[in-house]
Design an enzyme around this catalytic site. Sequence first.
Site, PDB file in Angstrom:
ATOM      1  N   TYR A 117      -0.171 -12.170  11.716  1.00 53.06           N
ATOM      2  CA  TYR A 117       0.963 -11.908  10.816  1.00 53.06           C
ATOM      3  C   TYR A 117       0.913 -12.778   9.563  1.00 53.06           C
ATOM      4  O   TYR A 117       1.365 -12.349   8.499  1.00 53.06           O
ATOM      5  CB  TYR A 117       2.295 -12.061  11.568  1.00 53.06           C
ATOM      6  CG  TYR A 117       2.514 -10.890  12.491  1.00 53.06           C
ATOM      7  CD1 TYR A 117       2.901  -9.650  11.984  1.00 53.06           C
ATOM      8  CD2 TYR A 117       2.280 -10.988  13.858  1.00 53.06           C
ATOM      9  CE1 TYR A 117       3.058  -8.554  12.811  1.00 53.06           C
ATOM     10  CE2 TYR A 117       2.430  -9.896  14.697  1.00 53.06           C
ATOM     11  CZ  TYR A 117       2.824  -8.678  14.162  1.00 53.06           C
ATOM     12  OH  TYR A 117       2.960  -7.582  14.977  1.00 53.06           O
ATOM     13  N   HIS A 139      11.718  -2.162  12.488  1.00 51.93           N
ATOM     14  CA  HIS A 139      10.679  -2.918  13.189  1.00 51.93           C
ATOM     15  C   HIS A 139      10.567  -4.371  12.731  1.00 51.93           C
ATOM     16  O   HIS A 139       9.552  -5.018  12.949  1.00 51.93           O
ATOM     17  CB  HIS A 139       9.326  -2.193  13.052  1.00 51.93           C
ATOM     18  CG  HIS A 139       9.308  -0.875  13.773  1.00 51.93           C
ATOM     19  ND1 HIS A 139       8.387   0.118  13.527  1.00 51.93           N
ATOM     20  CD2 HIS A 139      10.115  -0.394  14.761  1.00 51.93           C
ATOM     21  CE1 HIS A 139       8.633   1.152  14.313  1.00 51.93           C
ATOM     22  NE2 HIS A 139       9.671   0.878  15.068  1.00 51.93           N
TER      23      HIS A 139
HETATM   24  N1  APR Z   1       1.685   8.547   0.647  1.00 49.76           N
HETATM   25  C1  APR Z   1       2.468   9.035   1.638  1.00 49.76           C
HETATM   26  N2  APR Z   1       2.088   9.048   2.930  1.00 49.76           N
HETATM   27  C2  APR Z   1       0.868   8.554   3.213  1.00 49.76           C
HETATM   28  C3  APR Z   1      -0.002   8.026   2.240  1.00 49.76           C
HETATM   29  C4  APR Z   1       0.468   8.043   0.896  1.00 49.76           C
HETATM   30  N3  APR Z   1      -0.292   7.582  -0.101  1.00 49.76           N
HETATM   31  N4  APR Z   1      -1.132   7.603   2.863  1.00 49.76           N
HETATM   32  C5  APR Z   1      -0.970   7.855   4.167  1.00 49.76           C
HETATM   33  N5  APR Z   1       0.235   8.423   4.403  1.00 49.76           N
HETATM   34  C6  APR Z   1       0.826   8.861   5.656  1.00 49.76           C
HETATM   35  C7  APR Z   1      -0.153   9.328   6.697  1.00 49.76           C
HETATM   36  O1  APR Z   1      -0.449  10.707   6.501  1.00 49.76           O
HETATM   37  C8  APR Z   1       0.630   9.102   7.986  1.00 49.76           C
HETATM   38  O2  APR Z   1       1.434  10.211   8.308  1.00 49.76           O
HETATM   39  O3  APR Z   1       1.449   7.733   6.223  1.00 49.76           O
HETATM   40  C9  APR Z   1       1.513   7.897   7.641  1.00 49.76           C
HETATM   41  C10 APR Z   1       1.083   6.591   8.270  1.00 49.76           C
HETATM   42  O4  APR Z   1       1.237   6.686   9.646  1.00 49.76           O
HETATM   43  P1  APR Z   1       1.086   5.368  10.563  1.00 49.76           P
HETATM   44  O5  APR Z   1      -0.145   4.628  10.147  1.00 49.76           O
HETATM   45  O6  APR Z   1       1.188   5.813  11.964  1.00 49.76           O
HETATM   46  O7  APR Z   1       2.342   4.471  10.125  1.00 49.76           O
HETATM   47  P2  APR Z   1       3.840   4.556  10.644  1.00 49.76           P
HETATM   48  O8  APR Z   1       4.211   5.968  10.975  1.00 49.76           O
HETATM   49  O9  APR Z   1       4.672   3.834   9.658  1.00 49.76           O
HETATM   50  O10 APR Z   1       3.739   3.719  11.980  1.00 49.76           O
HETATM   51  C11 APR Z   1       4.884   3.523  12.747  1.00 49.76           C
HETATM   52  O11 APR Z   1       3.667   2.056  14.163  1.00 49.76           O
HETATM   53  O12 APR Z   1       2.220   0.290  14.674  1.00 49.76           O
HETATM   54  C12 APR Z   1       3.496   0.662  14.417  1.00 49.76           C
HETATM   55  O13 APR Z   1       5.211  -0.815  14.044  1.00 49.76           O
HETATM   56  C13 APR Z   1       4.213  -0.084  13.354  1.00 49.76           C
HETATM   57  O14 APR Z   1       6.105   0.627  12.033  1.00 49.76           O
HETATM   58  C14 APR Z   1       4.808   0.988  12.486  1.00 49.76           C
HETATM   59  C15 APR Z   1       4.847   2.181  13.416  1.00 49.76           C
END
Ligand code: APR
Length: 230
Positions: free
Chosen positions: A53, A104
Amino acid sequence: MKRIVVFTGAGISAESGIKTFRDSDGLWENYAVEDVATPQAWYKNPEMVLEFYNQRRKQIIQATPNAAHKALVELEKEFDVTIITQNIDDLHERAGSSHIVHLHGEIMKSRSTINASLIYALQSDCILIGDKCEKGSQLRPHIVWFGEAVPMMEEAISITQGADIFIIIGTSLAVYPAASLIQFTKANATTILVDPNADAQQLPDYFTVVAQNATEGVPLIVNKILKAYV
Ligand code: APR
């Protein structure tokens, strides 16, 4: 005043240079979740968890809000806006949004390991072994790890239930309970998704889908909403 609730994930901060979790080369491709983001990891190797972190925090401090974070602030001129974010970064705050719920946790804060209500704004860019709360117990990052309860979930549900317009930006909707928020929108709410991989989400078909990056898609829908409702 109409209420807008914006539910954001890592995708909104991707173009600020902060890696998402599940895209290719995402954070969870390079680290094992169970080694760094669980209570078990903390018991087994707190140094490693803190270091993970501390690195994330250094990257976030270097990053700046992008056009998507900034466009959301514009909505506040005409609407009652709340952002519910899964992100631990502070880019919505630094862009200027006023009402932000962090589902989170927040990387710029630390928390006591003996009393979860003792939460502190960090004065430096790292938490080290030996950094203690006022009760003398080790500080940990103020982050909700996998396997932990999500204390802000009740409040997020109730905020979502009041939304006239519900906008999802940049989340894979893979993590629960956060992803379940979409079930709590009013039947007549306007629902919008901005995500370049929108197909993967398999959202109900009443969602309007904008399959674009956040920095393009969010200013676009913000302008449309301001024109349509003002
Ligand atoms: N603009 C918009 N969306 C985007 C972009 C962009 N430039 N680049 C990627 N994405 C989208 C991807 O298509 C995907 O749907 O962002 C999303 C990212 O998904 P994750 O990596 O799974 O992130 P998130 O959904 O925020 O994860 C949820 O998982 O590990 C945990 O605690 C962590 O809060 C997090 C949670």
